[in-house]
Write a protein that holds these residues in place. Structure first.
Motif, mmCIF file in Angstrom:
data_model
loop_
_atom_site.group_PDB
_atom_site.id
_atom_site.type_symbol
_atom_site.label_atom_id
_atom_site.label_comp_id
_atom_site.label_asym_id
_atom_site.label_seq_id
_atom_site.Cartn_x
_atom_site.Cartn_y
_atom_site.Cartn_z
ATOM 1 N N UNK A 233 7.213 59.328 12.246
ATOM 2 C CA UNK A 233 7.121 59.507 10.793
ATOM 3 C C UNK A 233 8.449 59.984 10.199
ATOM 4 N N UNK A 234 9.111 60.900 10.875
ATOM 5 C CA UNK A 234 10.379 61.449 10.355
ATOM 6 C C UNK A 234 11.544 60.555 10.800
ATOM 7 N N UNK A 235 11.565 59.338 10.294
ATOM 8 C CA UNK A 235 12.543 58.364 10.775
ATOM 9 C C UNK A 235 13.953 58.672 10.297
ATOM 10 N N UNK A 236 14.089 59.165 9.082
ATOM 11 C CA UNK A 236 15.425 59.526 8.596
ATOM 12 C C UNK A 236 16.036 60.601 9.486
ATOM 13 N N UNK A 237 15.223 61.608 9.811
ATOM 14 C CA UNK A 237 15.711 62.714 10.628
ATOM 15 C C UNK A 237 16.025 62.258 12.054
ATOM 16 N N UNK A 238 15.157 61.418 12.600
ATOM 17 C CA UNK A 238 15.398 60.897 13.950
ATOM 18 C C UNK A 238 16.690 60.093 13.989
ATOM 19 N N UNK A 239 16.879 59.229 13.002
ATOM 20 C CA UNK A 239 18.077 58.392 12.963
ATOM 21 C C UNK A 239 19.330 59.246 12.817
ATOM 22 N N UNK A 240 19.275 60.243 11.941
ATOM 23 C CA UNK A 240 20.447 61.091 11.724
ATOM 24 C C UNK A 240 20.829 61.829 13.003
ATOM 25 N N UNK A 241 19.840 62.386 13.700
ATOM 26 C CA UNK A 241 20.145 63.120 14.926
ATOM 27 C C UNK A 241 20.643 62.186 16.019
ATOM 28 N N UNK A 242 20.009 61.020 16.133
ATOM 29 C CA UNK A 242 20.387 60.083 17.194
ATOM 30 C C UNK A 242 21.803 59.561 16.995
ATOM 31 N N UNK A 243 22.159 59.201 15.768
ATOM 32 C CA UNK A 243 23.499 58.656 15.548
ATOM 33 C C UNK A 243 24.562 59.749 15.663
ATOM 34 N N UNK A 244 24.190 60.969 15.353
ATOM 35 C CA UNK A 244 25.125 62.081 15.566
ATOM 36 C C UNK A 244 25.369 62.288 17.059
ATOM 37 N N UNK A 245 24.321 62.163 17.849
ATOM 38 C CA UNK A 245 24.478 62.291 19.301
ATOM 39 C C UNK A 245 25.370 61.175 19.840
ATOM 40 N N UNK A 246 25.203 59.967 19.316
ATOM 41 C CA UNK A 246 26.054 58.860 19.750
ATOM 42 C C UNK A 246 27.522 59.137 19.431
ATOM 43 N N UNK A 247 27.777 59.761 18.275
ATOM 44 C CA UNK A 247 29.154 60.133 17.941
ATOM 45 C C UNK A 247 29.704 61.114 18.962
#
Length: 282
Positions: free
Chosen positions: A241-255
């Protein structure tokens, strides 16, 4: 004569745009595999022979749609990087102390929109590009499926699609290049088994980045589009449900996996020596 030629060019451009628009509607309704020039012509009130003067085959039309899609998402990525304000926030601990006039610039300083040699939020730049790509994909799911989904049966993309297809990747690579040039990147761990392949890729593409970063970029690229495809193609439905938050954390981890430092942080670890076990900043 020039006026007549200009009118013909405008008319051709308008018909070409109408053909592409109808083809995109077919993509949404039927999928790329069922795209038909005859059906496009029928919907536009054209005879097939007239449409063939614009696109001689289905593959020519598909190629045009693919290039348009790659250029659109590439433009979104490039604009996010070009227009964002990515100056790193000031460090409160040092706000009362004036920087000596002859001191060296911070390790993560590059020329930014805020001014030359301002500390730059490299992670923020990376995540802004990722967010722009995601926004485009969610707004254009059928075009996203055309370029990042399953291959179209019987279609082989020609060489002229390569440059448009590279735009998003080159935008993310430029973030890593800027951080590396500024001395603000931490080299990720690289196994002995993977090093020959990383060195081969480094030599082939000549991005001016160490093999450790090149290997991490390839992995992060695959993870990013895997995450995005899960969302676009519905695998997160009734699950996340919290897709914005999941995406933000995941792409930050990729960085972090690529070695980009948090805003204001200086490079550590293998950039100056070795990182014991694992990826720095992850």
């Amino acid at each position: 004569m020039t006026t007549i030629r200009g009118a013909r060019e405008r008319a051709r451009s308008e018909v070409t745009a109408a053909i592409k628009d109808e083809a995109r509607r077919q993509l949404a309704a039927e999928g790329a595999a069922r795209l038909s020039l005859r059906a496009v012509a029928r919907e536009l009130g054209m005879v097939s022979s007239a449409l063939y003067r614009y696109f001689p085959s289905r593959d020519d039309l598909l190629t045009a749609l693919i290039i348009d899609a790659y250029d659109a998402v590439g433009s979104a990525a490039e604009q996010a990087l070009a227009t964002g304000d990515f100056a790193a926030p000031a460090d409160p601990a040092s706000s009362d102390a004036a920087e000596p006039a002859d001191s060296a610039a911070p390790a993560d300083s590059v020329e930014s929109a805020a001014g030359p040699h301002e500390p730059v939020d490299h992670v923020g730049r990376w995540t802004a590009v990722c967010a722009a790509v995601r926004a485009w994909a969610l707004a254009h799911p059928h075009e996203y499926a055309l370029i990042y989904g399953s291959p179209v049966p019987g279609y082989s993309a020609p060489q002229l699609t390569v440059a448009p297809a590279s735009r998003v990747a080159l935008t993310l690579i430029s973030v890593a290049q800027d951080a590396h040039r500024a001395g603000g990147i931490t080299l990720p761990a690289l196994s002995d088994e993977l090093r020959p392949e990383a060195e081969r890729l480094t030599a082939r593409f000549d991005f001016g980045l160490p093999p450790e970063v090149v290997a991490a970029l390839v992995a992060s690229w695959a993870e990013f589009f895997g995450l995005l495809s899960f969302e676009v193609f519905g695998q997160f439905n009734d699950l996340v449900e919290a897709r914005d938050e999941l995406f933000a954390q995941a792409t930050r981890r990729l960085a972090h996996n690529v070695g980009l430092p948090e805003a204001g942080a200086r490079a550590t670890g293998r950039a100056a020596g070795t990182v014991p076990g694992g990826v720095a900043g992850s």
